[in-house]
Design a protein around this motif. Structure first.
Motif, PDB file in Angstrom:
ATOM      1  N   ARG A   1     -16.419  -1.513  18.966  1.00  0.00           N
ATOM      2  CA  ARG A   1     -16.283  -2.042  20.329  1.00  0.00           C
ATOM      3  C   ARG A   1     -16.008  -0.922  21.324  1.00  0.00           C
ATOM      4  O   ARG A   1     -16.623  -0.843  22.387  1.00  0.00           O
ATOM      5  CB  ARG A   1     -15.151  -3.074  20.356  1.00  0.00           C
ATOM      6  CG  ARG A   1     -14.854  -3.666  21.699  1.00  0.00           C
ATOM      7  CD  ARG A   1     -13.669  -4.647  21.588  1.00  0.00           C
ATOM      8  NE  ARG A   1     -13.479  -5.367  22.826  1.00  0.00           N
ATOM      9  CZ  ARG A   1     -12.684  -4.966  23.813  1.00  0.00           C
ATOM     10  NH1 ARG A   1     -11.996  -3.853  23.706  1.00  0.00           N
ATOM     11  NH2 ARG A   1     -12.591  -5.678  24.907  1.00  0.00           N
ATOM     12  N   SER A   2     -15.083  -0.037  20.986  1.00  0.00           N
ATOM     13  CA  SER A   2     -14.740   1.080  21.872  1.00  0.00           C
ATOM     14  C   SER A   2     -15.907   2.040  22.045  1.00  0.00           C
ATOM     15  O   SER A   2     -16.177   2.513  23.150  1.00  0.00           O
ATOM     16  CB  SER A   2     -13.534   1.840  21.323  1.00  0.00           C
ATOM     17  OG  SER A   2     -12.410   1.019  21.296  1.00  0.00           O
TER      18      SER A   2
ATOM     19  N   SER B   1     -20.111   4.382  25.353  1.00  0.00           N
ATOM     20  CA  SER B   1     -21.486   4.868  25.504  1.00  0.00           C
ATOM     21  C   SER B   1     -22.282   4.085  26.552  1.00  0.00           C
ATOM     22  O   SER B   1     -23.137   4.646  27.228  1.00  0.00           O
ATOM     23  CB  SER B   1     -22.221   4.833  24.164  1.00  0.00           C
ATOM     24  OG  SER B   1     -22.410   3.507  23.733  1.00  0.00           O
ATOM     25  N   ARG B   2     -22.009   2.803  26.705  1.00  0.00           N
ATOM     26  CA  ARG B   2     -22.774   1.964  27.633  1.00  0.00           C
ATOM     27  C   ARG B   2     -22.052   1.710  28.948  1.00  0.00           C
ATOM     28  O   ARG B   2     -22.620   1.107  29.850  1.00  0.00           O
ATOM     29  CB  ARG B   2     -23.090   0.619  26.980  1.00  0.00           C
ATOM     30  CG  ARG B   2     -23.950   0.701  25.760  1.00  0.00           C
ATOM     31  CD  ARG B   2     -25.366   0.951  26.143  1.00  0.00           C
ATOM     32  NE  ARG B   2     -26.221   0.827  24.972  1.00  0.00           N
ATOM     33  CZ  ARG B   2     -27.398   0.286  24.993  1.00  0.00           C
ATOM     34  NH1 ARG B   2     -27.876  -0.209  26.096  1.00  0.00           N
ATOM     35  NH2 ARG B   2     -28.121   0.254  23.909  1.00  0.00           N
ATOM     36  N   GLN B   3     -20.793   2.065  29.026  1.00  0.00           N
ATOM     37  CA  GLN B   3     -19.971   1.814  30.217  1.00  0.00           C
ATOM     38  C   GLN B   3     -19.877   0.328  30.547  1.00  0.00           C
ATOM     39  O   GLN B   3     -19.756  -0.058  31.705  1.00  0.00           O
ATOM     40  CB  GLN B   3     -20.508   2.603  31.424  1.00  0.00           C
ATOM     41  CG  GLN B   3     -20.523   4.109  31.230  1.00  0.00           C
ATOM     42  CD  GLN B   3     -19.137   4.668  30.975  1.00  0.00           C
ATOM     43  OE1 GLN B   3     -18.220   4.408  31.725  1.00  0.00           O
ATOM     44  NE2 GLN B   3     -18.991   5.413  29.894  1.00  0.00           N
ATOM     45  N   THR B   4     -19.930  -0.494  29.517  1.00  0.00           N
ATOM     46  CA  THR B   4     -19.762  -1.940  29.667  1.00  0.00           C
ATOM     47  C   THR B   4     -19.281  -2.507  28.346  1.00  0.00           C
ATOM     48  O   THR B   4     -19.573  -1.951  27.279  1.00  0.00           O
ATOM     49  CB  THR B   4     -21.077  -2.620  30.094  1.00  0.00           C
ATOM     50  OG1 THR B   4     -20.817  -3.995  30.357  1.00  0.00           O
ATOM     51  CG2 THR B   4     -22.157  -2.515  29.046  1.00  0.00           C
ATOM     52  N   GLU B   5     -18.542  -3.582  28.434  1.00  0.00           N
ATOM     53  CA  GLU B   5     -18.046  -4.224  27.221  1.00  0.00           C
ATOM     54  C   GLU B   5     -19.175  -4.967  26.528  1.00  0.00           C
ATOM     55  O   GLU B   5     -19.916  -5.714  27.157  1.00  0.00           O
ATOM     56  CB  GLU B   5     -16.916  -5.190  27.577  1.00  0.00           C
ATOM     57  CG  GLU B   5     -16.285  -5.845  26.378  1.00  0.00           C
ATOM     58  CD  GLU B   5     -15.200  -6.822  26.760  1.00  0.00           C
ATOM     59  OE1 GLU B   5     -15.450  -8.035  26.668  1.00  0.00           O
ATOM     60  OE2 GLU B   5     -14.114  -6.361  27.152  1.00  0.00           O
ATOM     61  N   GLY B   6     -19.292  -4.776  25.230  1.00  0.00           N
ATOM     62  CA  GLY B   6     -20.332  -5.465  24.484  1.00  0.00           C
ATOM     63  C   GLY B   6     -19.774  -6.473  23.493  1.00  0.00           C
ATOM     64  O   GLY B   6     -20.478  -7.353  23.023  1.00  0.00           O
ATOM     65  N   LEU B   7     -18.500  -6.339  23.187  1.00  0.00           N
ATOM     66  CA  LEU B   7     -17.861  -7.196  22.202  1.00  0.00           C
ATOM     67  C   LEU B   7     -16.452  -7.501  22.696  1.00  0.00           C
ATOM     68  O   LEU B   7     -15.746  -6.592  23.147  1.00  0.00           O
ATOM     69  CB  LEU B   7     -17.788  -6.430  20.877  1.00  0.00           C
ATOM     70  CG  LEU B   7     -17.759  -7.187  19.569  1.00  0.00           C
ATOM     71  CD1 LEU B   7     -19.044  -8.006  19.406  1.00  0.00           C
ATOM     72  CD2 LEU B   7     -17.641  -6.221  18.410  1.00  0.00           C
TER      73      LEU B   7
END
Length: 196
Positions: A112-113, A118-124
């Motif tokens: 998650r971190s 890497s994406r500068q957005t929360e994915g999980l």
């Protein structure tokens, strides 16, 4: 309204309660299946886990949130169930369930971190990380990848069907991953219990 992050709100506390008809109906079906096909300690554990996972999947599908009562409840019940399901060495079973819970949650928290960095957005969400602890508490080490594989396959098929039906699916489209992880956890636990 419930505050989620920095002023963002999601519905009311009623949104974080499972639909009673779905919960009771699903729990009855899971209880019946478990009672008819598993030895009694595993049948009780399967029914408890299944009921928690129905509630979690229902709430996450509607709100994109997994309440702590469900995730921590599942972790706690998994740790309690471990020694009851392994009468040969109950203390070791409980210790292993705790260690697996911590390791699986830690691995998903790192993922998650890394994704967020890497994406500068929360994915999980954090609820998925807490649910990962429950997966570790309930499943043997070799079954954990199967659980995540089943959940991600279900999510992928759902996204593909949404695209085929003409819905717009973008890179930023939210998917309630817990709604796939919850049933995957119960299915894998049930299958593992049925083959013992």
């Amino acid at each position: 309204m419930i505050e989620v992050e920095a002023g963002e709100t999601v519905g009311s506390e009623d949104d974080l309660r499972p639909d009673l008809a779905i919960l009771i109906g699903g729990a009855c079906v899971i209880g019946l299946i478990s009672a008819l096909s598993l030895p009694w300690p595993a049948a009780i554990a399967s029914t408890v886990l299944g009921t928690l996972m129905i509630a979690g999947a229902d709430i996450d599908a509607r709100t994109f949130l997994l309440p702590d009562l469900i995730t921590f409840g599942a972790v706690f019940c998994g740790i309690l169930a471990a020694p009851l399901l392994d009468a040969a060495d109950p203390w070791a079973a409980a210790g292993q369930a705790i260690a697996r819970a911590g390791c699986v949650a830690g691995a998903l928290a790192l993922f998650r971190s890394g994704y967020a960095w890497s994406r500068q957005t929360e994915g999980l969400g954090l609820g998925d990380v807490k649910l990962a602890a429950a997966i570790g508490a309930w499943l043997p080490l070799e079954a954990i990848p199967l659980c995540f594989g089943l959940a991600t396959s279900g999510a992928l098929v759902t996204v593909m069907l949404a695209r085929l039906s003409g819905q717009a699916v973008m890179r930023t489209t939210k998917i309630p991953f817990g709604a796939f992880l919850c049933p995957a956890l119960w299915i894998v636990f049930y299958a593992e219990s049925a083959t013992r």
